[in-house]
Each structure stands twice: as C-alpha cells, then as structure tokens.
Motif scaffolding. Structure first.
Motif, PDB file in Angstrom:
ATOM      1  N   ASN A 190       6.284   5.717  -2.854  1.00 22.57           N
ATOM      2  CA  ASN A 190       6.472   4.535  -3.411  1.00 22.57           C
ATOM      3  C   ASN A 190       7.395   4.286  -4.599  1.00 22.57           C
ATOM      4  OD1 ASN A 190       4.678   4.235  -1.446  1.00 22.57           O
ATOM      5  ND2 ASN A 190       3.746   2.284  -2.463  1.00 22.57           N
ATOM      6  N   THR A 200      -0.671   7.154  -4.510  1.00 23.10           N
ATOM      7  CA  THR A 200      -0.956   5.896  -3.790  1.00 23.10           C
ATOM      8  C   THR A 200      -2.362   5.366  -3.464  1.00 23.10           C
ATOM      9  OG1 THR A 200      -0.514   6.545  -1.574  1.00 23.10           O
ATOM     10  CG2 THR A 200       1.596   5.844  -3.049  1.00 23.10           C
ATOM     11  N   THR A 219      -2.021   1.275   5.107  1.00 26.53           N
ATOM     12  CA  THR A 219      -0.961   0.822   4.136  1.00 26.53           C
ATOM     13  C   THR A 219      -1.123   1.827   2.890  1.00 26.53           C
ATOM     14  OG1 THR A 219      -0.237  -0.974   2.670  1.00 26.53           O
ATOM     15  CG2 THR A 219      -2.702  -0.710   2.874  1.00 26.53           C
ATOM     16  N   SER A 221      -0.136   1.842  -1.158  1.00 28.64           N
ATOM     17  CA  SER A 221       0.429   0.811  -2.371  1.00 28.64           C
ATOM     18  C   SER A 221       0.189   1.687  -3.586  1.00 28.64           C
ATOM     19  CB  SER A 221      -0.270  -0.442  -2.410  1.00 28.64           C
ATOM     20  OG  SER A 221      -1.776  -0.312  -2.561  1.00 28.64           O
ATOM     21  N   ASP A 223       0.150   0.021  -7.853  1.00 26.18           N
ATOM     22  CA  ASP A 223       0.104  -1.112  -8.732  1.00 26.18           C
ATOM     23  C   ASP A 223       1.368  -1.434  -9.349  1.00 26.18           C
ATOM     24  OD1 ASP A 223      -2.541  -1.282  -7.915  1.00 26.18           O
ATOM     25  OD2 ASP A 223      -3.229  -0.063  -9.600  1.00 26.18           O
ATOM     26  N   ASP A 232       6.018  -6.268  -9.281  1.00 30.77           N
ATOM     27  CA  ASP A 232       4.839  -6.550  -8.253  1.00 30.77           C
ATOM     28  C   ASP A 232       4.117  -5.518  -7.548  1.00 30.77           C
ATOM     29  OD1 ASP A 232       7.216  -5.852  -6.934  1.00 30.77           O
ATOM     30  OD2 ASP A 232       7.038  -7.271  -5.440  1.00 30.77           O
ATOM     31  N   SER A 234       4.251  -2.139  -5.325  1.00 30.26           N
ATOM     32  CA  SER A 234       4.962  -1.600  -4.080  1.00 30.26           C
ATOM     33  C   SER A 234       4.054  -1.299  -2.838  1.00 30.26           C
ATOM     34  CB  SER A 234       5.527  -0.322  -4.252  1.00 30.26           C
ATOM     35  OG  SER A 234       5.037   0.856  -4.585  1.00 30.26           O
ATOM     36  N   ASN A 235       4.391  -1.481  -1.703  1.00 24.88           N
ATOM     37  CA  ASN A 235       3.716  -1.377  -0.630  1.00 24.88           C
ATOM     38  C   ASN A 235       4.429  -0.688   0.677  1.00 24.88           C
ATOM     39  OD1 ASN A 235       1.053  -3.091  -0.839  1.00 24.88           O
ATOM     40  ND2 ASN A 235       2.453  -4.062  -1.783  1.00 24.88           N
ATOM     41  N   SER A 237       3.371   0.176   4.995  1.00 26.83           N
ATOM     42  CA  SER A 237       2.657   0.355   5.828  1.00 26.83           C
ATOM     43  C   SER A 237       3.123   0.864   7.221  1.00 26.83           C
ATOM     44  CB  SER A 237       1.845  -1.171   6.036  1.00 26.83           C
ATOM     45  OG  SER A 237       1.412  -1.500   4.780  1.00 26.83           O
ATOM     46  N   GLU A 305       6.041  -4.892   2.532  1.00 29.17           N
ATOM     47  CA  GLU A 305       5.606  -5.838   1.710  1.00 29.17           C
ATOM     48  C   GLU A 305       4.128  -5.870   1.863  1.00 29.17           C
ATOM     49  OE1 GLU A 305       6.406  -9.989   2.780  1.00 29.17           O
ATOM     50  OE2 GLU A 305       6.957  -9.281   4.900  1.00 29.17           O
ATOM     51  N   GLU A 306       3.336  -6.530   1.105  1.00 28.68           N
ATOM     52  CA  GLU A 306       1.838  -6.347   1.373  1.00 28.68           C
ATOM     53  C   GLU A 306       1.555  -7.421   2.363  1.00 28.68           C
ATOM     54  OE1 GLU A 306      -2.229  -7.355  -1.305  1.00 28.68           O
ATOM     55  OE2 GLU A 306      -0.306  -7.872  -2.131  1.00 28.68           O
ATOM     56  N   ASP A 308      -1.481  -8.187   5.889  1.00 28.35           N
ATOM     57  CA  ASP A 308      -2.898  -7.959   6.438  1.00 28.35           C
ATOM     58  C   ASP A 308      -2.913  -7.883   7.976  1.00 28.35           C
ATOM     59  OD1 ASP A 308      -2.779 -10.620   7.165  1.00 28.35           O
ATOM     60  OD2 ASP A 308      -4.053 -11.455   5.646  1.00 28.35           O
TER      61      ASP A 308
END
Length: 836
Positions: A190, A200, A219, A221, A223, A232, A234-235, A237, A305-306, A308
């Motif tokens: 990341n 991560t 995923t 990520s 912080d 913001d 990072s992500n 997946s 991006e984050e 679900d």
C-alpha cells in the motif's frame, strides 16, 4: 446499476492512444494505460511492474525508487493526484504475479521469478470508446504453456477505481488438460513509501460458496496518516463474482494455485480479520478439465477503494478472439458488461460483404459473442437496441495464428563417441507444441510433435553429420517450409586399410592356436601414426561397434579352418572409427617323422665304408614340399630333398614346408655312432697252470657289445670262465651290426701226458704258452727227484730221453721258475705222465 445500452469503440494499431483522459502506450514490449483515477504498467511477463525508466511523461510518480517497477497507483479522492495511493506492491521485495496449474504442475509468471515460466508478450494496447458507455484503456498479453494458450486483458475505465482482468485459456493441444487451476498473488505494501510500514490489515469480506453466492472479496488496507499525501488511508482488494473462485490471505510468495484455492496454509474463512501483518492476498479459480480446442473465460478485479460485498464494478468491454488455427472458423467478437437478457441487433461488414443485422441476447454473464468468424476485416458495425442506435467505422482485424517463424542454427561436433550435432529451431512460441519434420541425406524423418522450450527453441541433439533439408514446421495448422540446406560437420572418419588374408599353422592339428594379432597393426594404420590411432580387433561387426575387444597380443584361434575377424581403427581424440573384415585361415603342418638311426665307425672314428651309410626319410613328396636340413643346428648347404644320406653321427633336423600354404613343421633325429671298441683289453685273470682259466674283456666305444669265444655262443658278460689252456679266439661283437673284433689268447698250462712215439702227436712235452711267461726256467725230475733235463723255453720241448737214453713210461716231475707281471719270482711244481 442496470446496463441497457452498448458502447462503441475504436481499435488502433499504433503504440500510443489518447482519448479524453485515457492513455494507452506500448513501450519496449511493456504496456502502460492511464485513466483519471488509475495508472498501471504491465511488463512482458503479463505481470504488473513495468520498468519505471520507460514511464510515459504524463504518468505520475509511483513513489518507488529501489526496484524500478511501476505496478499500479490510484487516486480515490479524485483530488488531482495530491493524495493518492501506491505503488501498492513494488517497494521492498516486490511480490506480484499469476500462475496456472496443470495436473499438479504450476507455471508462474511473477516479479520474483527471473524467467517467465509462461512465455509470452504484450500483444496490444488499445483505447476503446463508446457513445453509450464509459471509455476504456486496455492492455492485452498472450502466452503459451503446455499446449494452453493464455490471453489476459487488463482494462481500466476513464473514471473507475478498479482494474478489470479478463483471462481466456484455450486448449490448443490434441489431448485434454486436467485439473486446471489459476491463481493471482500480491503482497500489498500500500503506502509504505509514506508510512514506512509494510504491514496491512487483512479482511476476508466474502467467499463464494455456491452458484447463488458467487462473490469473493479479500482486502488489504492501511490506516490514514496525518499528512496531505494520505488523509484517507489506502485499500487494495481482489474481487470476483464467480462460483469457481476463492480468495484468501496469508503467506507471501505463494506459487501453488490449488493450495490457494483449497486454502492450504492460508486464511480463507469469510469474516476473518487479521491486522498489522505483512502477508499476501490471493485469488484462485478451479477450472476443472479443458478438452482439446475448448476454452474457458473468467474475470476478476483489483479494487482500489474501500468497498464491501455489495460492490459491482461497472465496465463494458470488448475483446476480439482470433481464430485458433490457420483458415479456422472459430474467431469471435466478444462484448462484456451488457445487460443480461437484453436483445442487441448487430450488423457488420466482413471483408467488404455486408452481414445483415442479427439479434443477439446477452447471456447471464452479460456477454454477447459473435462467433464462427474467420480471419479478416470486420467494419461498419451497426448496433440497434432501445438505448442507443449507432453505426461506426471501427475496423476489427481478426488474424489467423502466425505461421511458424523460425531460424535454423546448427552445431557441429568433434567427438564420434558422443555425436553432439544439433539443429536449433529458434524464434518459436515458448512452451507450445510444433509438428516438425526434415530430411537427412534425402531420407525424411517421421514428423514429431515437440514443445518449444521457454526460450522458444526446439533443439534436436545427438545428430550425426550430414546434409539436412526439407524443413517443415506446423503450429495450429499453420505450415512454414524452408528450403535451407544445413550441413552438420563431424570429425573425419579414419580410413582403415585392408589386412591381407592371414594364414597360420597349428602345430597340434586342432585348428586352435595362439596368434599375435598386434603385428597386423601396420596394415590397418597405413601411413597414419600409431600415436594418433588405436587399432583393436573384434570377433564380429557388432563387437566392433560396441567395442568388445579381443586380446590382440594373445589371441586364441577359434578352432575353425577359416573365419572372419574385424580390425577397427579409432582416433584418439575424436573417438571416430572405421573397421574392415579380414580372413583368418588356420592350416595344419605336414604330418611326417624322421627316425633316429646309427652310422658305423671305425675304431679311429672314421666312417666304416664297408657298411651302407644311413638315410633319414621324411616320407613326404618333393613336389609339394620344400625341405631344409640342419646338422647340429647349422643348415646343411644344398640339401633340399625329402631324404638325407648321413655321413656323420650327431643331431639332425629337417623343416618341411607345404609349398601351397607355407605351413611348416620341424622334426629332429639323432644319428648314433656304433662300431668296434676304441678301447679293448682281453686279460687272463686266472694264474698260470690253473685247471680252469678265466678271461676278462674290457671293451669301450660307440657300440653296445656282446662276447663269444672260439665262435661259440654270444654272451653279454665280458668274462669267460672254465677255460682250458691253450690258444683261444675271443670275439667282441657290435650288437648294432657294425663289426666284430677277434682277439687270440694263450692260456698257460702243462701237458699232463705226452707220448714220444714219433707219430706226430704229443711227441714232446712242453709248457703250453711258455712264451707268455717272463724269464721262465724249466727243470724235469724223475720220481725220485733226480734232475733229468733243463728245458730251453724256446725249444720244442722234452722228447722223453735222458742223455740219449729212452726213459720208460712213468710219472715225472717238473719245476718252473718265472716272474709275474709285478716282477715277483714265482715257482710252480707238478708231475706229468710219459707213456710209450
């Protein structure tokens, strides 16, 4: 989101494309695409991580400086690339790549592997535009392994925060490929270049479990940081909507697709969370078996991006699938991302011929395929459906597979013991099968199906020297021929020179004899040096080839009259050899004998010519044999007959040679001398006047002797006894017939009675053999001792008178005095009778 209209796209052949905010570049066999929110680089392996040195100037800095790899970066905040994420894996130890597993064997293309195990290359970059949908930038890659053709398409939309990865796998071989798995693996770092943290937070949000639950999402990520560059976090997946897919996290440089799919050693349970770890995330597909000429397609995504599990990436894509064989009819135009069940009217021009509109209904995957297309130009695509009716002049060029394009190189060899000639066909598609044939000295080899190695080479090894022509290579029913003439040169084969027919004699007449074959080496070598070549001998041609060697210096003939051996000449350095047969004939020598014999000699060693000279006979023919005679080891000049007249005793030999074969044999004989004694002594061993005399004969010479007396019977004893007085003749006889020696001896005695009556018989009395005595003196007495007479030893004897008076019959006495051989005086006295 419901998709009810179709896109249009433009397909360009140039290496750089630009449309609105999309870019596509092909630089040094690497693909680069750029959208408003995502930028990626794909290297020649089909793996994220193009060379940073090739980065187009419009691309942003990926914040990686050590590895020179540009993978992918994203700007989720859409703030003009002030706060953006990545590079997501390239710092530190860059782990990113994919693998295909075929029946338990994994082939990986990964930044952590130096050589591609699935050879391939970037096959194109495109910007696809549409009046109805968001534009797309696309990189295509194609590779081959074990008869499987693999096409991968990496696509981004103009404003999306994901990368779509569509993979086609087609079995181009003539056998089914079993237990196929596919895997994609990445170690997400990341924003390590901002946070200095490789760790991560891992979360497995969704795992496909059935046909109705197909979503896979894992995923990784980090912080957010309190810096303008990362407000913001990072992500990244891995996402798929496919019941054949599975996701997991764990491990690092994961290389087994089936292990990832099965979760062997990985976390693959939905809802699992692990924070602050430096591990990989992976996705795998269990594709089952792929029959010959069948293909399979699947799609998955990087999400940047984050999200679900409710996330659905929106992208309408177009892919052309070329025919799999030359002159094939299985080409396709594939449209994905459409609305399931919607009908689309499509018409197009095929190589200038209009194909009328036909309705196509998007399948459950939102895909429409125009199938059964051959190679050619497809243009003027017209689309008619409720949301958008448009005709554009975009041209799709479907191409047959390229005929094999190859170069031929050769390797000569220097060792016949290990013929290492090679033909190398290079420039081929790595790890794919080719049918290949060629001729050697005009003789066509059987076609062979061979898989090119990872360097795109097919190598024929251990080839013999000669001319190779008529090269034909076939792949996907595409044929390339070459009239090239390739000559592989090997070391020079030595010249063996013929050994003349060889003849040997066997002295024991069984055709088995010892032979020194090494004396024939000079024939085989000719003018060549023995230091350069090895000469060997062999029972059979097969033995010569396999180097089963005879003991040349001590070879035993085989017991046959005539047979063939092989002489082999081998070069010391190259091991090259040649061999020739030669004939062995075992002849027998003449069968004959000469006998020992004797020659008669005189006592002075001269030949006694009164006897016939002995002759040595061979019994052989002078017409068919040659002869050499030897006496005491020295050849007798001029003697070449089958027989020899002997003039001397001694050792003789003859060599008899069969004129036709030259086979000879030596026989020996001894000529023994024989003859009268050279040393002879007849000795009276009894004293004078004995009643019975004894005589001993000493005889020595070349002969063997027997004895007789007075022509009587012969005896082997040299002693005679019981001899009477008087003269006797002794015979010394050579038993071998070389003569007789007579010796007379007088035995001394006295007359017992004499009759002096003048009748001529015993008229005088005398000592018999008186002359043999030394200084004898004889006295005669009457019975009363009166001396009547002294006899003269040399006279006739006593006449029976005394002083002229005739004496009467009566007994009278004598006395004799003499010296013996030792000069000792002896005396003997006895009486005798006078009768009237």
């Amino acid at each position: 989101m419901i998709k009810s209209y179709l896109f249009f796209f433009l397909f360009f052949i140039s290496v750089q494309y630009g449309f609105a905010q999309l870019e596509a570049h092909l630089i040094s066999n690497e693909g680069w695409v750029k959208g408003n929110l995502v930028e990626i680089g794909i290297n020649s392996k089909g793996v994220y991580g193009a060379n940073t040195l090739n980065k187009p100037v419009s691309f942003h800095n990926n914040r990686e400086t050590d590895n020179n790899l540009f993978g992918f970066i994203a700007n989720p905040l859409d703030d003009g690339w002030v706060d953006y994420d990545g590079d997501f894996f390239s710092p530190g130890d860059p782990e990113e790549g994919f693998a295909i597993e075929i029946n338990g064997v994994n082939y990986n293309n990964n930044n952590g592997i130096d050589v591609s195990q699935i050879p391939g290359k970037i096959s194109g970059v495109n910007v696809i535009s549409s009046d109805c949908f968001e534009n797309i930038a696309q990189i295509s890659w194609e590779g081959n392994v074990e008869g499987l053709n693999i096409k991968r398409y990496y696509s981004i939309t103009q404003d999306g925060l994901f990368i779509q990865m569509t993979t086609f796998i087609k079995n181009l071989s003539d056998t089914a490929k079993s237990n196929i798995f596919f895997m994609h693996n990445v170690d997400p770092d990341n924003n390590v270049t901002l946070s200095s943290r490789y760790e991560t937070n891992m979360e497995l949000i969704s795992q496909a479990s059935s046909v109705t639950d197909q979503t896979c999402l894992v995923t990784a990520s980090q912080d957010a940081l309190s810096t303008p560059q990362d407000m913001d976090g990072s992500n990244v997946s891995l996402y798929a909507k496919n019941d054949k897919a599975r996701v997991c996290f764990g491990g690092f440089n994961n290389r087994s697709a089936s292990d990832v799919w099965n979760g062997s050693g990985f976390t693959n349970t939905e809802g699992s969370i692990t924070n602050n770890v430096d591990e990989a995330i992976s996705i795998a597909f269990n594709l089952g078996d792929i029959p010959p000429n069948e293909s399979i397609r699947f799609t998955y995504y990087y999400i940047l991006e984050e999200v679900d599990e409710s996330f659905v990436p929106f992208i309408v894509n177009a892919i052309q699938d070329n025919p799999s064989i030359c002159d094939g009819q299985d080409g396709k135009l594939i449209f994905s991302g459409l609305t399931e069940g919607v009908s689309y009217g499509i018409s197009y021009v095929d190589d200038g011929v209009l194909v009328p509109e036909e309705n196509y209904i998007a399948d459950s995957d939102g895909v429409v395929e125009i199938t059964n297309l051959d190679a050619g130009s497809y243009s003027n695509v017209a689309l008619n459906f409720s949301g958008c009716d448009t005709t554009i002049n975009t041209v799709f060029e479907l191409r047959d597979p390229e005929p094999p394009n190859f170069t031929i190189n050769k390797r000569d060899y220097t060792s016949c013991a290990n013929p290492e000639g090679e033909l190398v066909f290079s420039g081929l598609t790595p790890l794919t099968s080719y049918a290949i044939e060629f001729s050697h000295h005009g003789i066509l080899n059987e076609p062979q199906d061979i898989i090119a190695n990872s360097y795109g080479e097919i190598i024929f090894s251990d080839l013999l020297s000669g001319v190779y022509t008529d090269f034909v290579l076939e792949q996907y029913e595409c044929i390339t021929t070459s009239k090239e003439i390739v000559k592989i040169i090997g070391p020079v084969t030595p010249t063996s020179y013929q050994i003349p027919n060889q003849f040997y004699c066997d002295e024991d007449y069984d055709h088995i004899t010892q032979i020194d074959l090494s004396i024939l080496d000079d024939f085989v070598l000719g003018s060549d040096s023995a230091s350069t070549y090895i000469v060997s001998y062999h029972n059979t041609e097969e033995d010569a080839i396999s180097d089963v060697v005879l003991n040349a210096s001590d070879y035993t003939a085989m017991g046959e009259v005539t047979y063939v051996l092989y002489a082999k000449k081998t070069h010391n350095g190259s091991g090259c050899y040649s061999y020739l047969p030669f004939t062995i004939t075992i002849n027998l020598p003449p069968v004959f004998d000469i006998d020992d014999t004797l020659i008669c000699l005189n006592s002075d060693d001269t030949v006694n010519l009164d006897y016939q000279l002995p002759i040595l006979y061979t019994g052989l023919s002078d017409a068919t044999h040659n002869f050499e005679w030897f006496f005491e080891g020295v050849q007798i000049p001029g003697e070449s007959s089958s027989q020899l007249t002997v003039t001397s005793d001694g050792d003789y030999a003859v060599t008899a040679t069969i004129i036709e074969t030259g086979c000879n044999y030596i026989k020996e004989a001894t000529v023994y001398p024989s003859g009268p004694p050279q040393l002879l002594d007849v000795v009276v061993t009894s004293v004078p006047f004995s009643e019975n005399h004894t005589v001993d004969i000493t005889a020595s010479g070349y002969g063997e002797y027997v004895f007789s007396v007075d022509d009587g019977a012969t005896q082997q004893s040299n002693q005679f006894t019981n001899l009477k007085s008087g003269y006797h003749t002794f015979q010394i006889i050579d038993v071998k017939g070389c003569g007789t020696v007579n010796v007379e001896k007088l035995l001394i005695d006295y007359m017992k009675v004499f009759t002096p009556n003048n009748d001529g018989y015993n008229d005088y009395w005398q000592i018999i053999g008186i002359n043999a005595l030394i200084q004898p003196i004889i006295y005669i007495f009457d019975r009363y001792g009166k001396l009547l007479k002294q006899l003269n030893p040399n006279a006739r004897g006593w006449d029976g008178t005394c002083n002229g008076k005739v004496l009467p019959s009566s007994d009278y006495w004598f006395k004799i005095i003499y010296k013996d051989d030792n000069n000792i005086e002896r005396e003997f006295k006895e009486h005798f009778t006078l009768k009237r």
